[in-house]
Design a protein around this motif. Structure first.
Motif, PDB file in Angstrom:
ATOM      1  N   ALA A  49     -50.904 -10.000  60.853  1.00 41.74           N
ATOM      2  CA  ALA A  49     -52.305  -9.592  60.988  1.00 41.74           C
ATOM      3  C   ALA A  49     -53.237 -10.623  60.362  1.00 41.74           C
ATOM      4  N   LYS A  50     -52.855 -11.149  59.203  1.00 41.15           N
ATOM      5  CA  LYS A  50     -53.673 -12.180  58.550  1.00 41.15           C
ATOM      6  C   LYS A  50     -53.716 -13.450  59.399  1.00 41.15           C
ATOM      7  N   ARG A  51     -52.566 -13.836  59.925  1.00 40.31           N
ATOM      8  CA  ARG A  51     -52.520 -15.031  60.769  1.00 40.31           C
ATOM      9  C   ARG A  51     -53.407 -14.851  61.997  1.00 40.31           C
ATOM     10  N   ALA A  52     -53.385 -13.685  62.604  1.00 43.22           N
ATOM     11  CA  ALA A  52     -54.214 -13.416  63.786  1.00 43.22           C
ATOM     12  C   ALA A  52     -55.702 -13.518  63.436  1.00 43.22           C
ATOM     13  N   GLN A  53     -56.095 -12.954  62.283  1.00 44.88           N
ATOM     14  CA  GLN A  53     -57.485 -13.080  61.849  1.00 44.88           C
ATOM     15  C   GLN A  53     -57.843 -14.544  61.622  1.00 44.88           C
ATOM     16  N   THR A  73     -61.925 -17.741  54.501  1.00 40.94           N
ATOM     17  CA  THR A  73     -62.533 -16.634  55.248  1.00 40.94           C
ATOM     18  C   THR A  73     -62.532 -15.324  54.474  1.00 40.94           C
ATOM     19  N   GLY A  74     -61.933 -15.320  53.309  1.00 43.35           N
ATOM     20  CA  GLY A  74     -61.739 -14.085  52.557  1.00 43.35           C
ATOM     21  C   GLY A  74     -60.360 -13.513  52.807  1.00 43.35           C
ATOM     22  N   VAL A  75     -59.718 -13.970  53.867  1.00 43.30           N
ATOM     23  CA  VAL A  75     -58.375 -13.524  54.223  1.00 43.30           C
ATOM     24  C   VAL A  75     -57.415 -14.711  54.206  1.00 43.30           C
ATOM     25  N   VAL A  76     -57.824 -15.801  54.846  1.00 41.11           N
ATOM     26  CA  VAL A  76     -57.006 -17.015  54.942  1.00 41.11           C
ATOM     27  C   VAL A  76     -57.907 -18.245  54.791  1.00 41.11           C
ATOM     28  N   CYS A  77     -57.271 -19.393  54.833  1.00 43.10           N
ATOM     29  CA  CYS A  77     -58.002 -20.660  54.845  1.00 43.10           C
ATOM     30  C   CYS A  77     -57.843 -21.313  56.210  1.00 43.10           C
ATOM     31  N   VAL A  78     -58.914 -21.949  56.663  1.00 43.33           N
ATOM     32  CA  VAL A  78     -58.877 -22.762  57.872  1.00 43.33           C
ATOM     33  C   VAL A  78     -59.282 -24.161  57.436  1.00 43.33           C
TER      34      VAL A  78
END
Length: 105
Positions: free
Chosen positions: A4-8, A66-71
């Motif tokens: 789910a995190k990867r999808a976000q 992003t608050g969830v992951v880094c891009v």
């Protein structure tokens, strides 16, 4: 990383790539193919991403938390990349949570 995190993260990466592609289409890179930090920052700002989101820009490299992951990735005249990954517990000082600390302890 959880699916789910990867999808976000992938969804965020797509939005970021779209904005940064506009920078590339407008042209105006240096002789080395690098765009100014101001232009990259302006593109990310259009998405609502600023310093408060752990944005770091330097020499064609960008990273956004992003608050969830880094891009993170590169934006240059002939290259646009993005990678989705987790935040670092001990990031490089002064760069936000998405840049790996390459120094020693």
């Amino acid at each position: 990383m959880a699916e789910a995190k990867r999808a976000q993260g992938e969804a965020s990466a797509k939005l970021i790539r779209n904005e940064l592609e506009k920078v590339r289409e407008e042209g105006g890179s240096s002789q080395y193919g690098v765009f100014t930090e101001e232009r990259i920052a302006a593109a990310l700002k259009r998405l609502g991403c600023g310093k408060e989101h752990g944005v770091y820009i330097g020499n064609g490299f960008y990273s956004v938390h992003t608050g969830v992951v880094c891009v993170s990735g590169q934006v240059r005249k002939d290259e646009l990349t993005s990678e989705v990954h987790g935040a670092y517990a001990e990031p490089q000082p002064g760069t936000g949570p998405c840049v790996e600390n390459r120094g020693g302890h």
